[in-house]
Write a protein that holds these residues in place. Structure first.
Motif, PDB file in Angstrom:
ATOM      1  N   GLY A 206       0.809  -1.222   0.000  1.00  0.00           N
ATOM      2  CA  GLY A 206       0.000   0.000   0.000  1.00  0.00           C
ATOM      3  C   GLY A 206       0.833   1.259   0.000  1.00  0.00           C
ATOM      4  O   GLY A 206       1.900   1.333  -0.621  1.00  0.00           O
ATOM      5  N   ALA A 207       0.347   2.263   0.726  1.00  0.00           N
ATOM      6  CA  ALA A 207       1.036   3.556   0.782  1.00  0.00           C
ATOM      7  C   ALA A 207       2.347   3.470   1.541  1.00  0.00           C
ATOM      8  O   ALA A 207       3.183   4.373   1.437  1.00  0.00           O
ATOM      9  CB  ALA A 207       0.131   4.597   1.435  1.00  0.00           C
ATOM     10  N   GLN A 208       2.549   2.382   2.304  1.00  0.00           N
ATOM     11  CA  GLN A 208       3.741   2.256   3.138  1.00  0.00           C
ATOM     12  C   GLN A 208       4.949   1.670   2.415  1.00  0.00           C
ATOM     13  O   GLN A 208       6.021   1.550   2.996  1.00  0.00           O
ATOM     14  CB  GLN A 208       3.422   1.373   4.353  1.00  0.00           C
ATOM     15  N   GLY A 209       4.789   1.285   1.154  1.00  0.00           N
ATOM     16  CA  GLY A 209       5.921   0.688   0.442  1.00  0.00           C
ATOM     17  C   GLY A 209       5.674   0.608  -1.049  1.00  0.00           C
ATOM     18  O   GLY A 209       4.777   1.249  -1.593  1.00  0.00           O
ATOM     19  N   TRP A 210       6.473  -0.228  -1.714  1.00  0.00           N
ATOM     20  CA  TRP A 210       6.387  -0.378  -3.167  1.00  0.00           C
ATOM     21  C   TRP A 210       5.929  -1.782  -3.564  1.00  0.00           C
ATOM     22  O   TRP A 210       6.091  -2.175  -4.717  1.00  0.00           O
ATOM     23  CB  TRP A 210       7.744  -0.078  -3.797  1.00  0.00           C
ATOM     24  N   MET A 211       5.368  -2.529  -2.637  1.00  0.00           N
ATOM     25  CA  MET A 211       4.861  -3.853  -2.982  1.00  0.00           C
ATOM     26  C   MET A 211       3.743  -3.697  -4.012  1.00  0.00           C
ATOM     27  O   MET A 211       2.865  -2.857  -3.868  1.00  0.00           O
ATOM     28  CB  MET A 211       4.319  -4.565  -1.732  1.00  0.00           C
ATOM     29  N   GLY A 212       3.792  -4.489  -5.062  1.00  0.00           N
ATOM     30  CA  GLY A 212       2.767  -4.409  -6.101  1.00  0.00           C
ATOM     31  C   GLY A 212       3.105  -3.443  -7.220  1.00  0.00           C
ATOM     32  O   GLY A 212       2.363  -3.342  -8.205  1.00  0.00           O
ATOM     33  N   VAL A 213       4.210  -2.707  -7.079  1.00  0.00           N
ATOM     34  CA  VAL A 213       4.662  -1.790  -8.134  1.00  0.00           C
ATOM     35  C   VAL A 213       5.912  -2.391  -8.755  1.00  0.00           C
ATOM     36  O   VAL A 213       6.886  -2.668  -8.047  1.00  0.00           O
ATOM     37  CB  VAL A 213       4.971  -0.390  -7.580  1.00  0.00           C
ATOM     38  N   THR A 214       5.908  -2.607 -10.049  1.00  0.00           N
ATOM     39  CA  THR A 214       7.088  -3.207 -10.688  1.00  0.00           C
ATOM     40  C   THR A 214       8.223  -2.185 -10.737  1.00  0.00           C
ATOM     41  O   THR A 214       8.004  -0.962 -10.727  1.00  0.00           O
ATOM     42  CB  THR A 214       6.776  -3.671 -12.117  1.00  0.00           C
ATOM     43  N   TRP A 215       9.445  -2.708 -10.787  1.00  0.00           N
ATOM     44  CA  TRP A 215      10.614  -1.836 -10.837  1.00  0.00           C
ATOM     45  C   TRP A 215      10.586  -0.958 -12.089  1.00  0.00           C
ATOM     46  O   TRP A 215      10.936   0.227 -12.038  1.00  0.00           O
ATOM     47  CB  TRP A 215      11.896  -2.663 -10.802  1.00  0.00           C
ATOM     48  N   ASP A 216      10.142  -1.497 -13.214  1.00  0.00           N
ATOM     49  CA  ASP A 216      10.127  -0.721 -14.465  1.00  0.00           C
ATOM     50  C   ASP A 216       9.214   0.496 -14.357  1.00  0.00           C
ATOM     51  O   ASP A 216       9.591   1.603 -14.745  1.00  0.00           O
ATOM     52  CB  ASP A 216       9.672  -1.610 -15.627  1.00  0.00           C
ATOM     53  N   ILE A 217       7.997   0.293 -13.827  1.00  0.00           N
ATOM     54  CA  ILE A 217       7.057   1.411 -13.700  1.00  0.00           C
ATOM     55  C   ILE A 217       7.589   2.452 -12.721  1.00  0.00           C
ATOM     56  O   ILE A 217       7.561   3.663 -12.986  1.00  0.00           O
ATOM     57  CB  ILE A 217       5.682   0.904 -13.243  1.00  0.00           C
ATOM     58  N   LEU A 218       8.097   1.995 -11.583  1.00  0.00           N
ATOM     59  CA  LEU A 218       8.622   2.906 -10.572  1.00  0.00           C
ATOM     60  C   LEU A 218       9.810   3.687 -11.102  1.00  0.00           C
ATOM     61  O   LEU A 218       9.885   4.919 -10.960  1.00  0.00           O
ATOM     62  CB  LEU A 218       9.023   2.114  -9.328  1.00  0.00           C
ATOM     63  N   ASN A 219      10.723   2.997 -11.739  1.00  0.00           N
ATOM     64  CA  ASN A 219      11.940   3.631 -12.252  1.00  0.00           C
ATOM     65  C   ASN A 219      11.615   4.671 -13.321  1.00  0.00           C
ATOM     66  O   ASN A 219      12.157   5.785 -13.309  1.00  0.00           O
ATOM     67  CB  ASN A 219      12.873   2.554 -12.819  1.00  0.00           C
ATOM     68  N   GLU A 220      10.718   4.331 -14.237  1.00  0.00           N
ATOM     69  CA  GLU A 220      10.345   5.270 -15.291  1.00  0.00           C
ATOM     70  C   GLU A 220       9.676   6.518 -14.705  1.00  0.00           C
ATOM     71  O   GLU A 220       9.957   7.638 -15.144  1.00  0.00           O
ATOM     72  CB  GLU A 220       9.394   4.587 -16.283  1.00  0.00           C
ATOM     73  N   THR A 221       8.803   6.322 -13.728  1.00  0.00           N
ATOM     74  CA  THR A 221       8.079   7.456 -13.158  1.00  0.00           C
ATOM     75  C   THR A 221       9.004   8.373 -12.368  1.00  0.00           C
ATOM     76  O   THR A 221       9.002   9.597 -12.559  1.00  0.00           O
ATOM     77  CB  THR A 221       6.941   6.963 -12.238  1.00  0.00           C
TER      78      THR A 221
END
Length: 470
Positions: A206-221
């Protein structure tokens, strides 16, 4: 009529009567055999499903009741992973041994409290047992859960020449100073796009971490958030005075008729959140919006729920910056599409155009994203709730309104709060723009009463100035 023919006719009639009687007896026997199934109207597997659903509903009720219960201590700083108790799923099955005496967790159900015998049929797929809720034992097992009470550091908002700032007041507040971390990161941007950070934060949901968000999406954003204005809240500050004064405007009904609009707009920056309806309420809530604070889910829900009240679009002026509280990968996908002037290309919002919400000609400084360490820090230290000691802990986080106020406290020098819950909240409607009086609704995923108590503590300590009235 001959005697032989008459005798044959009598025997035939008697045979039919006996046959009919046998059919009736057989039918009665079937009814007795399947009495329980006929009365319940469902097969055993279906009734178990109904029972589980009822237990689930009671769980939710217990969570909501927990919101109103006072705890002696909201937070204790752990030196080790916190030992907590969770409910075992295996406990839902009844063991063959003699059940232990236990306190009933749920109110009586509509089924009989007498133990029921297993229902069996000739079809193996339906052979099952249906335990009575009274004999079901829910065991508490000891376990450890990583709440992540360690955080990265960031001093970007520490440097200030203001002589009477909120950060200094924390140090003199006896019941708050141990909770406050001066260097906890508030915003995330390009410098946080590191694989080591991703491995650290992907453990938290959830809001407390990056679980469920892929590295590619996070890195690009995050790589699009490449300006120092993405890491500092007040990139437009002209330093006309030593102190940054902020007004944080919630949506509580206490603002209706308050006439605080002019006072709100006189601050250096004005924060608003979710369904912030301004038109028609300027005298009470002001007109300016320096920061619009939202999650993708809360923003879209607000547009749907309050569109009939005039909330057709989010506040958007020349000075407005958009501060995102990310809960899912959809939040990062929204920002990525907005900063590249493109359509969202995947996920539940695929095909949507961010320009509808934020306009066009956006610069990277228009967006700021809260850091997951900051959200976990708020939950762990300021707004700890009993639900965190249960299996439903992952649904809980500080409300969006609480997050924006605490973000302002950690970035502004002086903070005034308007439209937040006060102890006499029952006198006012849920929102300042409600047409008729609506009671405040409480949910298990937020702890509004604990947030209300926190605002009182911060006000008494002089850390914020909270608007209140009779």
């Amino acid at each position: 009529m001959p005697l032989s023919r008459l005798s044959c006719k009598v025997r035939s009639r008697t045979f039919r009567q006996v046959l009919l009687l046998l059919c009736v007896v057989s039918l009665v026997g079937l009814l007795v055999t399947h009495k329980k199934r006929i009365i319940s109207g469902v097969y055993p597997s279906q009734s178990e499903e109904r029972s589980n659903e009822e237990f689930k509903n009671h769980d939710n009720k217990d969570n909501i009741i927990d919101e109103s219960e006072k705890t002696e201590k909201l937070f204790t700083k752990p030196s080790k992973p916190i030992a907590i108790t969770v409910l075992s799923k295996k406990a839902a099955n009844v063991t063959k041994s003699k059940p232990q005496t236990t306190t009933r967790l749920y109110p009586p159900t509509k089924w009989s409290t007498k133990p029921r015998k297993p229902l069996t049929t000739n079809r193996p797929s339906l052979v099952t047992s249906r335990p009575s809720p009274q004999t079901t034992t829910r065991k508490i097992i000891s376990s450890t859960y990583n709440f992540g009470d360690t955080y990265a550091t960031d001093d970007v908002h520490v440097k200030s020449q203001c002589p009477n700032r909120t950060r200094e007041k924390f140090k003199n507040a006896e019941n708050l100073k141990d909770k406050f971390l001066e260097t906890v990161p508030v915003l995330q941007w390009k410098k946080h796009a590191q694989e080591s950070e991703y491995e650290r934060l992907r453990k938290f949901s959830g809001a407390q971490g990056w679980m469920g968000v892929t590295w590619d999406i996070l890195n690009e954003t995050l790589n699009l958030m490449n300006s120092t204005g993405n890491g500092y809240m007040f990139d437009t500050w002209n330093r006309t005075s030593p102190c940054i004064r902020c007004a944080v405007v919630g949506n509580a009904g206490i603002l209706n008729g308050s006439r605080m609009g002019k006072e709100i707009d006189s601050h250096d920056y004005v924060f608003r959140v979710n369904g912030a309806i301004i038109t028609g309420f300027e005298m009470d809530v002001g007109n300016r919006t320096s920061f619009y604070f939202f999650g993708t889910n809360t923003m879209m829900n607000s547009l749907m729920a309050y569109g009939h009240r005039g909330f057709k679009s989010i506040p958007r002026t020349v000075e407005t910056r958009f501060v995102l509280l990310p809960d899912h990968d959809r939040d990062y996908l929204l920002v990525r599409a907005a900063l590249t002037n493109s359509i969202i290309d995947r996920g539940r919002d695929k095909g949507k155009d961010p320009a509808r919400y934020f306009g066009t000609n956006l610069t990277t400084e228009h967006f700021k994203i809260l850091h997951p360490d900051f959200m976990r820090y708020l939950r762990n230290r300021f707004l700890w709730a009993p639900i965190l000691n249960t299996k439903n802990r992952d649904i809980y986080r500080p409300s969006t309104g609480a997050s924006i106020l605490l973000a302002a406290i950690h970035t502004c020098d002086q903070v005034s709060a308007f439209g937040f819950m006060t102890p006499n909240y029952e006198k006012f409607s849920d929102h300042y723009y409600d047409i008729i009086h609506r009671k405040v609704a409480f949910f298990a995923n937020h702890s509004f009463r604990k947030e209300m108590q926190l605002w009182q503590d911060l006000h008494k300590a002089g850390i914020i100035t909270l608007y209140m009235r009779d």
